[in-house]
Every structure is written in structure tokens, then in C-alpha cells.
Scaffold this motif. Structure first.
Motif, mmCIF file in Angstrom:
data_model
loop_
_atom_site.group_PDB
_atom_site.id
_atom_site.type_symbol
_atom_site.label_atom_id
_atom_site.label_comp_id
_atom_site.label_asym_id
_atom_site.label_seq_id
_atom_site.Cartn_x
_atom_site.Cartn_y
_atom_site.Cartn_z
ATOM 1 N N LEU A 1 61.540 66.186 -33.430
ATOM 2 C CA LEU A 1 60.888 67.121 -32.508
ATOM 3 C C LEU A 1 59.371 67.102 -32.679
ATOM 4 O O LEU A 1 58.625 67.279 -31.712
ATOM 5 C CB LEU A 1 61.441 68.536 -32.708
ATOM 6 N N PHE B 1 70.171 68.939 -26.411
ATOM 7 C CA PHE B 1 70.006 70.149 -27.244
ATOM 8 C C PHE B 1 70.784 71.330 -26.718
ATOM 9 O O PHE B 1 70.310 72.450 -26.740
ATOM 10 C CB PHE B 1 68.513 70.475 -27.405
ATOM 11 N N ILE C 1 64.654 75.708 -31.195
ATOM 12 C CA ILE C 1 65.537 74.999 -30.253
ATOM 13 C C ILE C 1 66.613 74.213 -30.988
ATOM 14 O O ILE C 1 67.707 74.005 -30.461
ATOM 15 C CB ILE C 1 64.802 74.092 -29.236
ATOM 16 N N PRO D 1 64.963 73.994 -24.814
ATOM 17 C CA PRO D 1 64.370 72.673 -25.043
ATOM 18 C C PRO D 1 63.627 72.199 -23.799
ATOM 19 O O PRO D 1 63.909 72.661 -22.699
ATOM 20 C CB PRO D 1 65.586 71.789 -25.316
ATOM 21 N N THR E 1 57.342 68.383 -29.390
ATOM 22 C CA THR E 1 58.090 69.556 -28.929
ATOM 23 C C THR E 1 57.838 70.740 -29.844
ATOM 24 O O THR E 1 57.852 71.885 -29.418
ATOM 25 C CB THR E 1 59.599 69.218 -28.906
#
Length: 244
Positions: A57, A242, A183, A234, A62
Motif C-alpha cells: 500500500l 480489498f 483499508i 480502498p 495508498t
């Protein structure tokens, strides 16, 4: 060609042990479409813990490792040698796959930061919860915590980025305050919801924060965390991946 960990090198069926997002069969099938004999089993002498940053991630931008909340953690399993904690363990999904070299390479690159080993597992009483079985019913491939000096060159970029922030991948102290990435924790919670009551119980009660004391059940009950985590979404590109 690529050198694979011994755990992935055997011919014939390989048993995979999954303890996070792949604990639901739909999620496991996204990664291993041809899997067979999906079931829940127990592992012993391991602790399931959010103790390192979620490098995938971070690599996708993210989550941001410089986020002061430190809600950037991913899941691992670490060996517990302390005899007083002899009963420590948790419920995992097990399933069989036939891996070719392309799939082996894909597995290694997905799990690049982990120590990929073979570990014994135990059938559960009626598929429900801990077992008193003393003999394992088999051995499966599992991703364990590693150390930064064992990491392959492919992760040098993440390591450098984290080092600039004074961080490591595998050497966060128990008092670091590292917390699960929202997430990713949501993804795991959705997966275990699909996997049934025992998977859900074990994930919530037998998974720990980096302090090795607070369970996920306790964490979710604090400070509105359950709402915050379940409200997290996500990015569009990962919606399927996810979603438990």
C-alpha cells in the motif's frame, strides 16, 4: 531461473496457510483460482500481529508512512518460543494448489518481505476452534516475520524511503504505536466475516497490535475504531482486491 524458497519448491500439491485477507474462499480464489479443499485449521507457537508497515500500500501511495497516526500496519506471524505461552496459536485457512514456476514467482513477489517457510497445522474439533490434537495433520506454506538484513534487493526502495523517516520494515518496537492500515484491516474483517464464526472469533481475539498485548477486538472497541475502519474505502483500482 529464480531461486524459490524450499517451502515452495516441492512437486505435487502445496498446502497454503493464510491468516489474513485470504481467509475467505472468494478472496483466496482471486489469487489462487484453482485451489482445492478450502478449510479452516489451527497453527501453534505463532502470534498473528500487525507489526510492520504495509509495503504494497505504501508502494501504491495508498497510505503514507509519514502519517503521524501510524495507521500503516500489515499482518505477519511470528514464532513464539516462550514456554509460558505454549498455548498461543490461531485459526488459518488451508487449501491445496499445484504451483508452476510462474505461480511460485508470483507468490514470492507478492510476499516479498516475508520469510516463507513450512509450518505444521492441526485439524480443529468439528472445524470449531482450538484443538487438543498433538500430532499435526499436515504442513503448509506460511509467511512469517523476517528481518531487514534478509530482505531481497527488490525492496531496497521501500527500505530507503522508510529509513529516511527513521523507520524499518521488521524492527518496530513494541512501544512504537504502529497500528493497522484501515483499508487492510477492513479487508481482513470482511474476509473473516465471510469465513464464518470461528475465523471471525480467532481473527478478533487472536490477532495483536504491535504492543503484543492489545487484541484486534479490543482495538476496534476503542475510540470509535470499528466505525473508522469499516468506513475506510480502498482506491477504485483495489475495490475488488480489498473487499474481503
Amino acid at each position: 531461473g529464480m531461486k524459490f524458497p524450499a517451502a515452495l519448491s516441492k512437486s505435487g500439491a502445496t498446502t497454503i496457510l493464510s491468516y489474513g485477507a485470504l481467509m475467505s474462499e472468494p478472496s483466496a480464489r482471486l489469487t489462487f483460482p484453482a485451489l482445492t479443499n478450502f478449510r479452516l485449521v489451527r497453527v501453534k507457537h505463532l502470534r498473528r500481529v500487525f507489526a510492520h508497515p504495509h509495503t504494497f500500500l505504501i508502494s501504491q501511495s495508498t497510505i503514507d508512512p509519514s502519517d503521524p497516526s501510524l495507521r500503516i500496519g500489515s499482518l505477519s506471524a511470528e514464532i513464539v518460543t516462550d514456554e509460558s505461552k505454549n498455548d498461543i496459536g490461531f485459526t488459518v485457512a488451508a487449501f491445496e494448489v499445484y504451483l508452476d514456476d510462474e505461480q511460485r514467482a508470483a507468490y514470492v513477489s507478492r510476499e516479498i518481505v516475508y520469510n516463507i517457510v513450512t509450518w505444521p497445522f492441526y485439524e480443529m474439533k468439528d472445524g470449531q476452534g482450538p484443538t487438543d490434537a498433538t500430532e499435526p495433520s499436515g504442513h503448509g506454506v506460511i509467511c512469517l516475520a523476517s528481518t531487514d538484513d534478509k530482505l531481497p534487493p527488490e525492496v531496497a526502495l521501500y527500505r530507503q524511503r522508510l529509513q529516511l523517516l527513521g523507520m524499518s520494515i521488521w524492527h518496530w518496537s513494541h512501544s512504537s504505536g504502529l497500528l493497522p492500515a484501515d483499508i487492510y484491516l477492513r479487508h481482513c474483517l470482511l474476509a473473516v466475516e465471510k469465513a464464518g464464526s470461528e475465523a471471525k472469533r480467532s481473527f478478533r481475539e487472536e490477532t495483536y497490535l504491535a504492543d503484543r498485548k492489545t487484541t484486534i477486538a479490543e482495538y476496534l472497541a476503542m475510540d470509535n475504531n470499528e466505525v473508522i475502519v469499516m468506513d475506510a474505502r480502498p482506491p477504485k483500482a483495489f475495490t475488488t482486491r480489498f473487499n474481503g
